[in-house]
Enzyme design. Structure first.
Site, PDB file in Angstrom:
ATOM      1  N   ASP A  96       0.924  -1.291  -0.069  1.00 20.86           N
ATOM      2  CA  ASP A  96       0.122  -0.101   0.079  1.00 20.86           C
ATOM      3  C   ASP A  96       1.037   1.113  -0.032  1.00 20.86           C
ATOM      4  O   ASP A  96       2.001   1.359   0.582  1.00 20.86           O
ATOM      5  CB  ASP A  96      -0.837   0.081   1.041  1.00 20.86           C
ATOM      6  CG  ASP A  96      -2.106  -1.058   1.348  1.00 20.86           C
ATOM      7  OD1 ASP A  96      -2.064  -1.709   0.405  1.00 20.86           O
ATOM      8  OD2 ASP A  96      -2.725  -0.818   2.047  1.00 20.86           O
ATOM      9  N   HIS A 152       4.803  -7.125   0.032  1.00 22.04           N
ATOM     10  CA  HIS A 152       4.267  -8.564  -0.705  1.00 22.04           C
ATOM     11  C   HIS A 152       5.187  -8.801  -2.281  1.00 22.04           C
ATOM     12  O   HIS A 152       5.496  -8.010  -2.502  1.00 22.04           O
ATOM     13  CB  HIS A 152       2.866  -8.854  -0.893  1.00 22.04           C
ATOM     14  CG  HIS A 152       2.482  -8.881   0.337  1.00 22.04           C
ATOM     15  ND1 HIS A 152       1.613  -9.907   1.063  1.00 22.04           N
ATOM     16  CD2 HIS A 152       2.015  -7.766   1.470  1.00 22.04           C
ATOM     17  CE1 HIS A 152       0.931  -9.826   2.066  1.00 22.04           C
ATOM     18  NE2 HIS A 152       1.257  -8.471   2.392  1.00 22.04           N
ATOM     19  N   SER A 250       9.152   3.079   5.001  1.00 22.11           N
ATOM     20  CA  SER A 250       9.852   3.451   3.981  1.00 22.11           C
ATOM     21  C   SER A 250       9.594   3.168   2.593  1.00 22.11           C
ATOM     22  O   SER A 250       8.283   3.580   2.410  1.00 22.11           O
ATOM     23  CB  SER A 250      11.366   2.849   4.217  1.00 22.11           C
ATOM     24  OG  SER A 250      12.292   3.772   3.538  1.00 22.11           O
TER      25      SER A 250
END
Length: 283
Positions: A96, A152, A250
């Site tokens: 995200d 992911h 980050s």
């Protein structure tokens, strides 16, 4: 930009250079790992309020039920909240966040921001491992404090190497990207390299100021040693599988070889993305 805003920016940039980055990050890391109820509850509530964290999509929706701030920060999401694009040819977002930049790697140079570039060799810190990506494609995804902070797989592959690269810990945001030369190739990072059906792929987890740690499924939580550390692996991971996580946030940078894939035209700098959302596809 008016004079006051310009002054604030310059003060912020100067502070980045003089603050003891690693010492500050270690102190924050100890607080973030604390399971003392008073310490962790204050930290969680303050962070949740400041960044308006949406816990309705989290597996655990009670903020004070987390054992530590770290556990809260790396919270898992409810099943089905983030659907991974099922097309076998799609490349998906690893996290995200917001796209900082994406596009073609030109003559081994990755575009960071207006007037700023860094080389693939610098980013990966090993010319041999960096060689396949010299004219390839890249995408840089910035994870803001409010985002879900697990990274992911953008595409299925076999993890073959991880390379820990020591470095600085500048904050990562639009201001530093525009003003700190080679920002992502200077900060501490973990380079993850894969064999895929279309060739080599890299996912680079970049640390930042007060990031209390980086973790991958292959290495566990990274213990900074101040030196390059290469590890060999043979771990099969499918598109959408968890690869790692940030303890405070980050940036994740994805690299592909040339003539293997392309990014969808809908995505550009400052586009928001969710983990598992299609960003591109195989050629």
């Amino acid at each position: 930009m008016n004079f006051t805003d310009q002054l604030k920016k310059q003060i912020f940039l100067q502070a980045q250079r003089i603050v003891p980055q690693h010492q500050l990050s270690r102190v924050v890391g100890k607080v973030a790992a604390s399971e003392n109820p008073i310490v962790k509850n204050i930290a969680i509530q303050a962070f949740k309020t400041k960044y308006q964290i949406d816990l309705s999509i989290a597996q655990q929706q009670n903020a004070l039920a987390y054992k530590s701030f770290n556990e809260f920060f790396t919270r898992s999401l409810q099943s089905g909240v983030r659907a991974v694009d099922a097309d076998a040819k799609s490349i998906v977002s690893p996290a995200d966040g917001m796209i900082s930049q994406l596009g073609k790697i030109v003559d081994g140079e990755v575009f960071q921001a207006k007037g700023q570039h860094f080389s693939v060799d610098q980013l990966i810190a090993d010319p041999q491992l960096a060689a396949p990506f010299q004219q390839g494609q890249f995408a840089t995804v910035y994870l803001s404090p409010k985002d879900y902070h697990r990274v992911h797989m953008p595409f299925s592959g076999r993890l073959t190497e991880t390379l820990y690269v020591p470095g600085e810990l500048f904050s990562v945001n639009q201001v530093t990207a525009e003003n700190v030369p080679g920002l992502f190739a200077r900060n501490e990072r973990m380079v993850c390299l894969f064999d895929t059906e279309i060739g080599r792929m890299a996912v680079v987890l970049v640390g930042a100021m007060i990031v209390a740690g980086i973790e991958t499924v292959a290495t566990g939580k990274v213990k900074p040693t101040g030196r390059l550390e290469l590890q060999k692996h043979a771990l099969e991971l499918n598109k959408g599988d968890e690869l790692g996580r940030f303890y405070l946030g980050s940036t994740a940078i994805v690299l592909f070889e040339p003539n293997t894939m392309q990014w969808d035209d809908a995505f550009k700098a400052e586009s928001t993305v969710n983990m598992g959302e299609r960003m591109g596809a195989l050629l």
